[in-house]
Each structure stands twice: as structure tokens, then as C-alpha cells.
Design a protein around this motif. Sequence first.
Motif, mmCIF file in Angstrom:
data_model
loop_
_atom_site.group_PDB
_atom_site.id
_atom_site.type_symbol
_atom_site.label_atom_id
_atom_site.label_comp_id
_atom_site.label_asym_id
_atom_site.label_seq_id
_atom_site.Cartn_x
_atom_site.Cartn_y
_atom_site.Cartn_z
ATOM 1 N N TRP A 155 12.590 5.786 -4.340
ATOM 2 C CA TRP A 155 12.112 4.405 -4.409
ATOM 3 C C TRP A 155 12.619 3.666 -5.642
ATOM 4 N N ASP A 156 13.314 4.346 -6.528
ATOM 5 C CA ASP A 156 13.878 3.698 -7.713
ATOM 6 C C ASP A 156 15.231 3.057 -7.421
ATOM 7 N N PHE A 157 15.769 3.304 -6.224
ATOM 8 C CA PHE A 157 17.051 2.707 -5.879
ATOM 9 C C PHE A 157 16.904 1.187 -5.849
ATOM 10 N N PRO A 158 17.758 0.453 -6.580
ATOM 11 C CA PRO A 158 17.579 -1.003 -6.722
ATOM 12 C C PRO A 158 18.030 -1.783 -5.482
ATOM 13 N N ILE A 209 12.135 -2.894 -3.599
ATOM 14 C CA ILE A 209 11.369 -1.914 -2.839
ATOM 15 C C ILE A 209 10.510 -1.035 -3.744
ATOM 16 N N GLY A 210 10.988 -0.756 -4.956
ATOM 17 C CA GLY A 210 10.239 0.085 -5.875
ATOM 18 C C GLY A 210 9.008 -0.573 -6.456
ATOM 19 N N GLN A 252 2.802 -0.459 1.420
ATOM 20 C CA GLN A 252 3.791 -1.507 1.683
ATOM 21 C C GLN A 252 5.166 -0.905 1.939
ATOM 22 N N GLN A 253 5.515 0.107 1.171
ATOM 23 C CA GLN A 253 6.796 0.779 1.382
ATOM 24 C C GLN A 253 6.863 1.389 2.773
#
Length: 267
Positions: free
Chosen positions: A103-106, A152-153, A159-160
Motif C-alpha cells: 500500500w506504500d506504492f505511490p 491509495i496508501g 476503503q482500500q
Amino acid sequence: MVMSLAARDGLTQVEDVSSSPLAVRGLTVSYGEKPAVFSVDMTLRAGHMTAIVGPNGAGKSTLLKAALGIVKPLAGQAMVFGKPLKSQRHRIAYVPQRASVDWDFPTRVIDVVMMGLQRELGLLRRSRPEHHTHAFDCLNRVGMKDFADRQIGQLSGGQQQRVFLARALAQKAEIYLLDEPFAGVDAATERAIIDVLKSLRSEGKTVVAVHHDLTTVADYFDDVFLINTRKVAEGPVASTLTAESLDKAYGGRLAMAQIDQLGLAAG
């Protein structure tokens, strides 16, 4: 026509694999010397919602991944409407466990949903206005349209999960496979997700989900597949989710109080 005989509810039935959205035969997967899934047969019914149920470590997620080819099986095969999986992947949408995603992918929410259109867009990824409209419609369907430009993070777990469901919707698939879609989400998100899944069923789509909460199986699903490394039972919830089948699947780890809560006979 591909046919097989199976015993279910004390009767011998002929299962037409060619009409099943997803059927696996003899599926075996091992992560070492001990099989995670052993010689499993499963036949989904078209236009139904199926829960894959079993104790922790029973092979539920592995079964899904092997059926999709994400995990390579030692033996067995998966067929989509009677045809090899390789030629039918476009008919399947998959929602992985939320814990397995970085989830850290920008990336923005809308970009995640657009990933569901990858096959339609092709290698050049040339999107048209109708593609963006479709992506926003999918976000709106899961109640996340107002978050389209959010990273997304920055979203909550629930919500994700909704966004990943929207990505699956964008694929316009016929079969939806979800790995623990309700894990770690709030009650409102769970309700929103199940409403979307039921709407897919009303459109004639087939839904299968790894599920843990036995108290909601009867409310959420039409069919249930019980597994503990091997297949325990498969069929309509009303006739398959019994005290006897649960005892076989969970090895006596379910307390009588839990069985009573489900309104099942002790068997």
C-alpha cells in the motif's frame, strides 16, 4: 462434453464441468513436504455465490491461487466453462488479500481502478474518455468516487478493499474470486461489499470468496465449499453447512456453543 461423477448429500450426481464457471480436478499444492491442498475437486455453480470455508491453514487461499495459476500446483487442473484456464483468464477477476498488497506504492485510487482495464487498453495503455467514465462508475458502485484522486496508501483498510473491488468490477468479468474480502474491514464496508457482490449475482455473475465468519455464511452465500487440506463437503448452504460437516472440517475445534449459535443440529 467433460463429465464426472460425484457423491453429494448421499446421492450420485453427474456434474457437467463444461457448464461450470470454474472447476478444479485433483488439485494438489505443496509448500514443502506436507501438502497445503491435496487432490481437491471443486465445481462452482454459475450465477451463484460460494463461500470457501475452513480452519486456519486449511488451504483456502492456496486453493484459489492454484486455481488461478498464481501458485503452481503439483497436480491437477482448472477449467473455466470446460476450457483450459490459460485461454479464459479474461473471464475472471481476482481480489487478493489486502495484507498481500504494497500500500506504500505511490498511486492514486483512480489509477488502481484503471489497472482493471489493462487488457482492454493493451500494451500502449491508451485510454479514452469512456474508459475513465467506466472507472469512475466502478468507484461510484463501491462508494469511493469522491476518493478518486487520493493516494491509495492514505485510505483506511476498508476503503482500500473497496477500491480493489472497484478494480475487479472494471474488468467486466464473469467470475469474481475474492480472498478474504471482509478481513479487517468495518461493518459499513462489509455491508457495501456484500451488496455489490449480490448485485453481481443478480446480473448472472459467479462469485466465490474465502470466508471466515460462519455466522454470516447463510445470509451472504448460496453455496459453501468446506476444506481442510482435502475437500470436506460442497453444495448449497442449507444442506451442506451442517454440524457434521463443520466437525469434519474443523476437527472438533468448534465449540458446541458456536454450533448452537449457527442453529445447526449436533449431528
